[in-house]
Scaffold this motif. Structure first.
Motif, PDB file in Angstrom:
ATOM      1  N   LYS A  64      -5.804  -9.343 -24.054  1.00 12.79           N
ATOM      2  CA  LYS A  64      -5.567 -10.501 -24.929  1.00 12.79           C
ATOM      3  C   LYS A  64      -6.329 -11.697 -24.427  1.00 12.79           C
ATOM      4  O   LYS A  64      -6.877 -12.479 -25.174  1.00 12.79           O
ATOM      5  N   GLU A  65      -6.335 -11.847 -23.116  1.00 14.29           N
ATOM      6  CA  GLU A  65      -6.924 -13.048 -22.569  1.00 14.29           C
ATOM      7  C   GLU A  65      -8.374 -12.864 -22.148  1.00 14.29           C
ATOM      8  O   GLU A  65      -8.939 -13.721 -21.492  1.00 14.29           O
ATOM      9  N   GLN A  66      -8.915 -11.715 -22.500  1.00 12.60           N
ATOM     10  CA  GLN A  66     -10.295 -11.380 -22.156  1.00 12.60           C
ATOM     11  C   GLN A  66     -10.547 -11.497 -20.661  1.00 12.60           C
ATOM     12  O   GLN A  66     -11.503 -12.118 -20.212  1.00 12.60           O
ATOM     13  N   LYS A  67      -9.641 -10.924 -19.897  1.00 13.84           N
ATOM     14  CA  LYS A  67      -9.829 -10.956 -18.449  1.00 13.84           C
ATOM     15  C   LYS A  67      -9.839  -9.547 -17.899  1.00 13.84           C
ATOM     16  O   LYS A  67      -9.410  -9.300 -16.767  1.00 13.84           O
ATOM     17  N   ILE A  68     -10.347  -8.653 -18.708  1.00 15.21           N
ATOM     18  CA  ILE A  68     -10.277  -7.253 -18.338  1.00 15.21           C
ATOM     19  C   ILE A  68     -11.092  -6.955 -17.080  1.00 15.21           C
ATOM     20  O   ILE A  68     -10.710  -6.136 -16.253  1.00 15.21           O
ATOM     21  N   GLU A  69     -12.190  -7.700 -16.905  1.00  7.87           N
ATOM     22  CA  GLU A  69     -13.000  -7.419 -15.712  1.00  7.87           C
ATOM     23  C   GLU A  69     -12.251  -7.765 -14.436  1.00  7.87           C
ATOM     24  O   GLU A  69     -12.292  -7.041 -13.450  1.00  7.87           O
ATOM     25  N   GLN A  70     -11.532  -8.885 -14.501  1.00  9.72           N
ATOM     26  CA  GLN A  70     -10.756  -9.258 -13.311  1.00  9.72           C
ATOM     27  C   GLN A  70      -9.648  -8.250 -13.036  1.00  9.72           C
ATOM     28  O   GLN A  70      -9.373  -7.891 -11.905  1.00  9.72           O
ATOM     29  N   PHE A  71      -9.053  -7.831 -14.150  1.00  5.97           N
ATOM     30  CA  PHE A  71      -8.003  -6.817 -14.038  1.00  5.97           C
ATOM     31  C   PHE A  71      -8.561  -5.587 -13.337  1.00  5.97           C
ATOM     32  O   PHE A  71      -7.986  -5.071 -12.378  1.00  5.97           O
ATOM     33  N   ARG A  72      -9.723  -5.143 -13.811  1.00  6.57           N
ATOM     34  CA  ARG A  72     -10.311  -3.923 -13.225  1.00  6.57           C
ATOM     35  C   ARG A  72     -10.657  -4.133 -11.764  1.00  6.57           C
ATOM     36  O   ARG A  72     -10.338  -3.301 -10.908  1.00  6.57           O
ATOM     37  N   THR A  73     -11.292  -5.253 -11.473  1.00 10.70           N
ATOM     38  CA  THR A  73     -11.679  -5.482 -10.082  1.00 10.70           C
ATOM     39  C   THR A  73     -10.454  -5.456  -9.181  1.00 10.70           C
ATOM     40  O   THR A  73     -10.479  -4.899  -8.093  1.00 10.70           O
ATOM     41  N   ARG A  74      -9.400  -6.088  -9.681  1.00 10.41           N
ATOM     42  CA  ARG A  74      -8.209  -6.171  -8.841  1.00 10.41           C
ATOM     43  C   ARG A  74      -7.654  -4.785  -8.534  1.00 10.41           C
ATOM     44  O   ARG A  74      -7.343  -4.484  -7.401  1.00 10.41           O
ATOM     45  N   TYR A  75      -7.579  -3.963  -9.566  1.00  7.97           N
ATOM     46  CA  TYR A  75      -7.005  -2.634  -9.336  1.00  7.97           C
ATOM     47  C   TYR A  75      -7.922  -1.732  -8.532  1.00  7.97           C
ATOM     48  O   TYR A  75      -7.473  -0.810  -7.880  1.00  7.97           O
ATOM     49  N   ARG A  76      -9.209  -2.001  -8.630  1.00  9.83           N
ATOM     50  CA  ARG A  76     -10.124  -1.081  -7.965  1.00  9.83           C
ATOM     51  C   ARG A  76     -10.487  -1.531  -6.560  1.00  9.83           C
ATOM     52  O   ARG A  76     -11.285  -0.889  -5.890  1.00  9.83           O
ATOM     53  N   SER A  77      -9.908  -2.642  -6.124  1.00  9.00           N
ATOM     54  CA  SER A  77     -10.310  -3.110  -4.800  1.00  9.00           C
ATOM     55  C   SER A  77      -9.279  -2.773  -3.732  1.00  9.00           C
ATOM     56  O   SER A  77      -9.231  -3.403  -2.698  1.00  9.00           O
ATOM     57  N   VAL A  78      -8.444  -1.780  -3.985  1.00 11.32           N
ATOM     58  CA  VAL A  78      -7.456  -1.406  -2.960  1.00 11.32           C
ATOM     59  C   VAL A  78      -7.839  -0.082  -2.302  1.00 11.32           C
ATOM     60  O   VAL A  78      -8.626   0.690  -2.846  1.00 11.32           O
ATOM     61  N   ASP A  79      -7.253   0.150  -1.140  1.00  8.98           N
ATOM     62  CA  ASP A  79      -7.501   1.420  -0.447  1.00  8.98           C
ATOM     63  C   ASP A  79      -6.480   2.474  -0.851  1.00  8.98           C
ATOM     64  O   ASP A  79      -6.752   3.663  -0.817  1.00  8.98           O
ATOM     65  N   VAL A  80      -5.276   2.010  -1.165  1.00 11.68           N
ATOM     66  CA  VAL A  80      -4.225   2.946  -1.549  1.00 11.68           C
ATOM     67  C   VAL A  80      -3.494   2.365  -2.746  1.00 11.68           C
ATOM     68  O   VAL A  80      -3.054   1.220  -2.718  1.00 11.68           O
ATOM     69  N   LEU A  81      -3.410   3.156  -3.795  1.00 17.52           N
ATOM     70  CA  LEU A  81      -2.701   2.691  -4.987  1.00 17.52           C
ATOM     71  C   LEU A  81      -1.550   3.649  -5.271  1.00 17.52           C
ATOM     72  O   LEU A  81      -1.747   4.860  -5.360  1.00 17.52           O
ATOM     73  N   LEU A  82      -0.346   3.090  -5.353  1.00 18.12           N
ATOM     74  CA  LEU A  82       0.825   3.913  -5.647  1.00 18.12           C
ATOM     75  C   LEU A  82       1.445   3.424  -6.944  1.00 18.12           C
ATOM     76  O   LEU A  82       1.819   2.254  -7.042  1.00 18.12           O
ATOM     77  N   VAL A  83       1.490   4.280  -7.927  1.00 16.26           N
ATOM     78  CA  VAL A  83       2.034   3.878  -9.223  1.00 16.26           C
ATOM     79  C   VAL A  83       3.296   4.690  -9.506  1.00 16.26           C
ATOM     80  O   VAL A  83       3.270   5.918  -9.538  1.00 16.26           O
ATOM     81  N   ASP A  84       4.373   3.955  -9.677  1.00 21.64           N
ATOM     82  CA  ASP A  84       5.696   4.571  -9.833  1.00 21.64           C
ATOM     83  C   ASP A  84       5.980   4.782 -11.323  1.00 21.64           C
ATOM     84  O   ASP A  84       5.605   3.944 -12.149  1.00 21.64           O
ATOM     85  N   ASP A  85       6.661   5.861 -11.630  1.00 22.21           N
ATOM     86  CA  ASP A  85       7.101   6.138 -13.010  1.00 22.21           C
ATOM     87  C   ASP A  85       5.941   6.193 -13.998  1.00 22.21           C
ATOM     88  O   ASP A  85       5.936   5.525 -15.035  1.00 22.21           O
ATOM     89  N   ILE A  86       4.994   7.036 -13.685  1.00 19.99           N
ATOM     90  CA  ILE A  86       3.775   7.157 -14.463  1.00 19.99           C
ATOM     91  C   ILE A  86       4.039   7.710 -15.872  1.00 19.99           C
ATOM     92  O   ILE A  86       3.210   7.569 -16.772  1.00 19.99           O
ATOM     93  N   HIS A  87       5.214   8.299 -16.078  1.00 19.34           N
ATOM     94  CA  HIS A  87       5.549   8.807 -17.421  1.00 19.34           C
ATOM     95  C   HIS A  87       5.590   7.663 -18.434  1.00 19.34           C
ATOM     96  O   HIS A  87       5.638   7.899 -19.633  1.00 19.34           O
ATOM     97  N   PHE A  88       5.565   6.429 -17.927  1.00 18.48           N
ATOM     98  CA  PHE A  88       5.510   5.280 -18.822  1.00 18.48           C
ATOM     99  C   PHE A  88       4.219   5.269 -19.649  1.00 18.48           C
ATOM    100  O   PHE A  88       4.121   4.583 -20.657  1.00 18.48           O
ATOM    101  N   LEU A  89       3.238   6.055 -19.225  1.00 15.39           N
ATOM    102  CA  LEU A  89       1.983   6.130 -19.985  1.00 15.39           C
ATOM    103  C   LEU A  89       2.130   6.949 -21.269  1.00 15.39           C
ATOM    104  O   LEU A  89       1.219   6.960 -22.105  1.00 15.39           O
ATOM    105  N   ALA A  90       3.265   7.625 -21.408  1.00 14.18           N
ATOM    106  CA  ALA A  90       3.460   8.456 -22.598  1.00 14.18           C
ATOM    107  C   ALA A  90       3.278   7.611 -23.852  1.00 14.18           C
ATOM    108  O   ALA A  90       3.775   6.476 -23.921  1.00 14.18           O
ATOM    109  N   ASN A  91       2.568   8.157 -24.813  1.00 15.60           N
ATOM    110  CA  ASN A  91       2.345   7.496 -26.111  1.00 15.60           C
ATOM    111  C   ASN A  91       1.570   6.184 -26.026  1.00 15.60           C
ATOM    112  O   ASN A  91       1.645   5.373 -26.928  1.00 15.60           O
ATOM    113  N   LYS A  92       0.867   5.945 -24.917  1.00 16.29           N
ATOM    114  CA  LYS A  92       0.095   4.701 -24.826  1.00 16.29           C
ATOM    115  C   LYS A  92      -1.359   5.063 -24.596  1.00 16.29           C
ATOM    116  O   LYS A  92      -1.843   5.095 -23.472  1.00 16.29           O
TER     117      LYS A  92
END
Ligand code: ADP
Ligand code: MG
Length: 461
Positions: free
Chosen positions: A205-233
């Protein structure tokens, strides 16, 4: 606002100076005041609103990373206008250097991207130390330990699934605690999948997708809880897919949890399913009786309370749904004993669990227990219920009384009434005697255990 610890500040500036070209660094960042708010946020002073937007767009990711590396954990970063701050040497603070690339004008939108979680908020109790291991979770536990010992190398991704209250969040956070202790320089991100999806939508919405991506991709370990939340999205799945690839290609560790195995998450794209299966997929099952006993013991001990063995078993027997329920039953018993000022015993446990038991109390009857004992030892039911004192009868009677007490929580008086009108001290003696002999005589214990598990099986029917 307190200044940052000078050594820390030096480290942060050091990292920044390596990441950003020298001229830009000198002009914009070398003297930007860094301050430390009480809530842990780090404030970066900027000369005016224009600079504020420019910093946001150009330096946020780099500053976050520098802070993360220097502190060993992420912090919330905030840019605050400080017109009075000595800014760039020899230059008026309010006039940004003209030859700098013109910053993209701040988008005229009112919606703000929700502040990403910069502080890793972990439950301090969710550590490996406090995780009770049994056959239902042994594999998941071992895999989580392996990942925390060799992130990016052991199993990648590690995918833990199981129904609610079985320890998914506990294990994911335990990996974070262990990694933090072992390798403070690694940058970690733990978050519920819902947060990923919300941030993704907001950043679109805010056209900040690049920052979003950089932020998520700049970690060494990513742990995402309750991934079933991706269902239907669908579009969040797409974004997630690309993030997965970027991190995986860079050998960064990924850990996911879900209430279902990859293939059972509704509408999950085939390519995500197959990626989730690349590493190790492990299931958490419901704990078996013995593990439930250990969990009740541990949860009570954690609150400084020791439960008698019969209470441990009573709770474990009557709450068999999941660990969260076992924990809440245990806490309720402790609370009731404090409020009522009564010792923690079977009577109390029985009262507390009356409407919380997943296995209804009393479905199993004293008669069931007497029957099974009489069959097993080959004594007549009428003898078991009599006052006869010969050993061939009194011993099975003691076992029956013990089983009634531990499995049903029936009061000593009541049990006495079922066994030839013995008084409660005799029954108490019988119960203790069996418990003692179980400790000393391995074969005898095996017999008692077998009877109990046969009864439990019957009870669960
Ligand atoms: P999930 O995320 O699978 O729904 P949680 O990790 O939130 O489950 O666990 C629910 C509760 O049970 C938490 O308080 C957690 O500490 C506790 N718990 C789960 N598994 C264990 C275990 N093996 N040993 C001790 N406590 C556990
Ligand atoms: Mg959870």
């Amino acid at each position: 606002m307190p200044a940052l610890d000078p050594r820390l500040e030096e480290q942060i500036r050091d990292h920044l100076s390596q990441r950003i070209d020298p001229q830009t660094y000198r002009h914009w960042l070398a003297n930007a005041p860094l301050e430390h708010a009480l809530d842990g946020t780090i404030d970066v002073g900027v000369p005016n609103q224009f600079a504020c937007d420019y910093f946001e767009k150009s330096f946020r990711v780099a500053i976050e990373e520098a802070v993360n590396i220097s502190l060993g954990m992420p912090r919330r970063i905030q840019f605050v206008v400080r017109p009075d701050a000595v800014y760039a040497a020899g230059q008026s603070a309010s006039e940004p250097e003209p030859q700098l690339p013109p910053p993209v004008p701040p988008a005229a939108v009112v919606v703000r991207v929700p502040e990403p979680r910069q502080n890793l908020v972990l439950n301090p109790d969710y550590t490996f130390d406090q995780f009770v291991v049994g056959p239902s979770n042994r594999l998941a536990h071992a895999a989580a330990i392996a990942v925390s010992e060799a992130p990016g190398k052991a199993y990648n991704p590690l995918f833990i699934h199981g129904s609610v209250g079985l320890g998914k969040t506990h294990l994911l956070q335990a990996v974070c605690h262990a990694l933090r202790a072992r390798s403070p320089n690694l940058s970690l991100n733990y978050l519920p999948c819902e947060e990923f999806v919300n941030e993704y939508i907001a950043s679109l919405k805010e056209q900040k997708i690049e920052q979003f991506r950089t932020r998520y991709r700049s970690v060494d370990v990513l742990l995402v809880d309750d991934i079933h939340f991706l269902a239907n999205k669908t579009s969040s799945q797409e974004e997630f897919f690309h993030m997965f690839n970027a991190l995986k290609n860079a050998s960064k560790q990924l850990v996911f949890s879900s209430d279902a195995p990859p293939g059972d998450i509704p509408t999950l794209s085939d390519r995500l399913i197959s990626r989730f299966q690349w590493g190790l997929v492990v299931r958490l099952d419901k704990p078996v009786f013995e593990t439930r006993v250990s969990i009740v013991r541990q949860k009570a001990l954690q609150r400084g309370v020791t439960f008698p063995d019969d209470v441990l078993e009573f709770v474990a027997l009557h709450v068999d749904t999941n660990i969260r329920d076992i924990e809440s039953a245990t806490l309720k018993i402790i609370a009731t004993s404090m409020v009522d000022r009564r010792p923690i015993d079977l009577d109390l446990a029985k009262r507390v669990l009356q409407d919380q038991a997943s296995v209804p109390i009393g479905r199993l009857t004293i008669a069931d227990i007497q029957n099974i004992v009489s069959r097993h030892f080959g004594v007549k039911l009428s003898d078991l219920q009599s006052r006869k004192r010969n050993r061939s009868i009194s011993q099975p009677r003691q076992v029956a009384a013990y089983l009634v007490r531990t499995m049903l929580g029936t009061s000593l008086e009541e049990i006495g009434a079922y066994f030839g009108g013995k008084d409660h001290t005799t029954i108490l003696y019988s119960v203790r005697k069996v418990a003692e002999r179980c400790e000393q005589d391995f074969q005898f214990k095996a017999v008692v255990d077998r009877l109990a598990s046969e009864l439990r099986r019957e009870q669960q029917r």
